[in-house]
Design a protein around this motif. Structure first.
Motif, mmCIF file in Angstrom:
data_model
loop_
_atom_site.group_PDB
_atom_site.id
_atom_site.type_symbol
_atom_site.label_atom_id
_atom_site.label_comp_id
_atom_site.label_asym_id
_atom_site.label_seq_id
_atom_site.Cartn_x
_atom_site.Cartn_y
_atom_site.Cartn_z
ATOM 1 N N ASN A 97 104.005 92.323 -107.089
ATOM 2 C CA ASN A 97 102.925 91.920 -106.191
ATOM 3 C C ASN A 97 103.294 90.776 -105.252
ATOM 4 N N GLY A 98 104.603 90.476 -105.154
ATOM 5 C CA GLY A 98 105.025 89.430 -104.242
ATOM 6 C C GLY A 98 104.573 88.044 -104.626
ATOM 7 N N VAL A 99 104.332 87.832 -105.920
ATOM 8 C CA VAL A 99 103.894 86.535 -106.452
ATOM 9 C C VAL A 99 105.106 85.800 -106.998
ATOM 10 N N VAL A 100 105.263 84.531 -106.672
ATOM 11 C CA VAL A 100 106.388 83.745 -107.169
ATOM 12 C C VAL A 100 106.175 83.449 -108.652
ATOM 13 N N PHE A 101 107.131 83.852 -109.480
ATOM 14 C CA PHE A 101 107.060 83.655 -110.929
ATOM 15 C C PHE A 101 107.838 82.389 -111.280
ATOM 16 N N ILE A 102 107.108 81.363 -111.766
ATOM 17 C CA ILE A 102 107.695 80.053 -112.044
ATOM 18 C C ILE A 102 107.667 79.801 -113.543
ATOM 19 N N LEU A 103 108.805 79.438 -114.101
ATOM 20 C CA LEU A 103 108.854 78.974 -115.486
ATOM 21 C C LEU A 103 108.967 77.460 -115.499
ATOM 22 N N ASP A 104 108.058 76.826 -116.221
ATOM 23 C CA ASP A 104 108.085 75.384 -116.424
ATOM 24 C C ASP A 104 108.907 75.116 -117.683
ATOM 25 N N GLU A 105 110.188 74.785 -117.480
ATOM 26 C CA GLU A 105 111.091 74.500 -118.603
ATOM 27 C C GLU A 105 111.321 72.996 -118.756
ATOM 28 N N VAL A 106 110.329 72.213 -118.374
ATOM 29 C CA VAL A 106 110.466 70.760 -118.475
ATOM 30 C C VAL A 106 110.751 70.337 -119.907
ATOM 31 N N GLN A 107 110.011 70.898 -120.863
ATOM 32 C CA GLN A 107 110.209 70.518 -122.269
ATOM 33 C C GLN A 107 111.171 71.450 -123.002
ATOM 34 N N THR A 108 111.257 72.698 -122.585
ATOM 35 C CA THR A 108 112.061 73.676 -123.311
ATOM 36 C C THR A 108 113.514 73.734 -122.856
ATOM 37 N N GLY A 109 113.821 73.157 -121.705
ATOM 38 C CA GLY A 109 115.146 73.323 -121.127
ATOM 39 C C GLY A 109 116.226 72.506 -121.797
ATOM 40 N N PHE A 110 117.469 72.859 -121.528
ATOM 41 C CA PHE A 110 118.664 72.128 -121.948
ATOM 42 C C PHE A 110 118.852 72.107 -123.462
ATOM 43 N N ALA A 111 119.115 73.297 -124.001
ATOM 44 C CA ALA A 111 119.548 73.510 -125.385
ATOM 45 C C ALA A 111 118.447 73.326 -126.423
ATOM 46 N N ARG A 112 117.296 72.819 -126.017
ATOM 47 C CA ARG A 112 116.253 72.471 -126.982
ATOM 48 C C ARG A 112 115.870 73.650 -127.877
ATOM 49 N N THR A 113 115.756 74.845 -127.322
ATOM 50 C CA THR A 113 115.243 75.990 -128.089
ATOM 51 C C THR A 113 116.333 76.855 -128.715
ATOM 52 N N GLY A 114 117.584 76.401 -128.665
ATOM 53 C CA GLY A 114 118.673 77.204 -129.198
ATOM 54 C C GLY A 114 119.286 78.126 -128.164
ATOM 55 N N ASP A 115 118.834 78.030 -126.940
ATOM 56 C CA ASP A 115 119.463 78.603 -125.756
ATOM 57 C C ASP A 115 119.485 77.490 -124.721
ATOM 58 N N MET A 116 120.347 77.611 -123.708
ATOM 59 C CA MET A 116 120.339 76.559 -122.704
ATOM 60 C C MET A 116 118.962 76.446 -122.060
ATOM 61 N N PHE A 117 118.306 77.599 -121.852
ATOM 62 C CA PHE A 117 116.921 77.626 -121.378
ATOM 63 C C PHE A 117 116.145 78.634 -122.200
ATOM 64 N N ALA A 118 114.868 78.354 -122.443
ATOM 65 C CA ALA A 118 114.060 79.223 -123.298
ATOM 66 C C ALA A 118 113.930 80.621 -122.709
ATOM 67 N N ALA A 119 114.009 80.744 -121.382
ATOM 68 C CA ALA A 119 113.921 82.054 -120.735
ATOM 69 C C ALA A 119 115.015 82.998 -121.199
#
Length: 447
Positions: free
Chosen positions: A256-278
């Motif tokens: 639908n031409g909508v920008v899909f944004i992930l807020d990885e402020v807290q989940t980013g940088f190895a925190r979740t066992g991946d470099m990013f939770a996505a």
């Protein structure tokens, strides 16, 4: 003044040691000064004043050594004073502290942008812009999405937390303490139901269909500039959506031409066992916001995304006096190097396994542990009244208080105030981690 001879870092004795009650007399004295000098709206979770930190401990002015299970809210993933970060900051400060990148630029900003373009999800062509805080990154992501799509509406989700600016307060779900009395908020922000497996019992596909139906009927795809969501909701309760929820929302947005944004402020940088939770479900956002764990404690954030979207804003439309500060970007480069060289992604998985195993066993004898959830070193337990799913907010507060008195820094969260979250630095030892978890178990037994 505090004792200048105390040195932080991993060389600190990695032990819990209490020499006074918590808070001790010096911390109480400083708390009185804080109350006389600092606005009362700036609260503190545990009134101990820090003089040194490193590894998995924090030392206060009274000489107490506390186990850190909060990482400054997921900021110090590499530790409070990781050696590479300390050296990088010292070296940069000796060169210069500021020029303003939008006046006379410097290479560190460019290097961080290059790293983010490389590391964030997806192998498409990307651009990055640097900012100071998570809320500022989110606000700029919305600016960029609106400019690109020429649409106004922004869709957020139940239990979301995106910040404390006027726009991001409107995007945040929880009223107290983040929004109460601070309105009116920015318009054109709409809320959709999120996936909350413990409470809604829906599959990811079912929850996504419910959210999409509401967006289409109450907002309209043609009016929607962006959909933004935390891949694991942080302040809302460490809610990991059911498998398939995020990919379905992404698929709808793209169609639908909508920008899909992930807020990885807290989940980013190895925190979740991946470099990013996505990375867990292979979700590739159009834009991603990062902060917290990006720079080892220095203030830095970013928006990274598809080149056509990021480049849609006109020159001068993005930036700020302090954005991408030279010292902060030096810290970020050293922090990213530390994540990679010390294999902290794998360490996060090890930490997560310990926490999950501990509380899975404990829940067999205590049904007030209603849910155990999270990924990697971003774990939580949701506490409920025995024999029900009624949120046990008072119990949660009592657990955090008990833990603090016993020398364990413990954070709570959740829309209903009934979630204990575990965000230890990835530099913590197994022994310290297990000792901290046992204090939580002792607190449950005592309450």
């Amino acid at each position: 003044m505090t004792d200048a001879t105390i040195i932080g870092g991993p060389s600190l004795p990695q032990e819990r040691k209490l020499v006074t009650a918590i808070p001790g007399p010096k911390s109480q004295e400083l708390l009185a000064r804080k109350n006389a000098a600092v606005a009362s709206g700036v609260g503190v979770a545990l009134p101990v004043f820090t003089v040194a930190a490193g590894g998995g401990v924090l030392v206060d002015v009274d000489g107490n050594s506390l186990i850190d299970l909060g990482s400054g809210i997921a900021v110090t993933g590499v530790g409070n004073s990781a050696p590479k970060v300390v050296e990088a900051v010292k070296a940069q400060v000796e060169r210069f502290t500021h020029t303003c990148f939008t006046v006379t630029p410097y290479d560190g900003y460019v290097e961080v942008a290059e790293k983010l373009n490389e590391l964030t999800p997806g192998d498409h062509d990307k651009r990055s812009a640097l900012f100071n805080s998570g809320a500022e990154a989110v606000e700029n992501a919305i600016k960029i999405a609106r400019h690109f799509t020429k649409r106004n509406a922004v869709v957020v989700f139940d239990h979301a937390y995106h910040g404390r600016t006027n726009l991001t307060m409107g995007m945040t779900a929880k009223n107290m303490p983040y929004k109460d009395g601070f309105g009116p908020f920015a318009p054109e922000v709409y809320r959709a139901p999120a996936s909350y497996p413990y409470r809604d019992g829906l599959t990811g596909a079912e929850a996504a269909a419910q959210a999409i139906l509401q967006i289409e009927k109450q907002v309209g795809a043609a009016n929607t500039a962006a959909v933004i969501i935390e891949p694991i909701q942080g302040e809302g309760g460490f809610i990991a959506p059911a498998e398939g929820f995020l990919p379905a929302i992404q698929e709808w947005a793209t169609a639908n031409g909508v920008v899909f944004i992930l807020d990885e402020v807290q989940t980013g940088f190895a925190r979740t066992g991946d470099m990013f939770a996505a990375d867990h479900e292979g979700v590739v956002p159009d834009l991603v916001t990062t902060a917290k764990g990006i720079a080892g404690g220095m203030p830095l954030s970013a928006v990274t995304g598809r080149t056509d979207i990021m480049n849609s804003a006109h020159a001068g439309g993005l930036g700020g006096t302090y954005t991408g500060n030279p010292t902060a970007v030096a810290a970020a480069l050293a922090t990213i190097e530390t994540y990679q060289e010390e294999n902290l992604v794998e360490r996060a998985r090890e930490i997560g396994a310990i926490i999950e195993e501990f509380f899975t066993e404990l829940a067999k004898s205590d049904d007030r542990i209603g849910d155990i959830r999270g990924r990697g070193a971003m774990q939580a337990i949701e506490l409920v009244e025995s024999g029900s799913k009624t949120p046990a907010a008072a119990l949660t507060g009592a657990i955090a208080k008990y833990a603090g008195e016993q020398g364990v820094i413990l954070l709570t969260c959740g829309t209903y105030g009934n979630v204990i979250r575990f965000l230890p630095p990835l530099s913590i030892s197994d022994e310290l981690l297990r000792e901290g978890l046992q204090i939580v178990a002792d607190a449950l037994a005592a309450n």
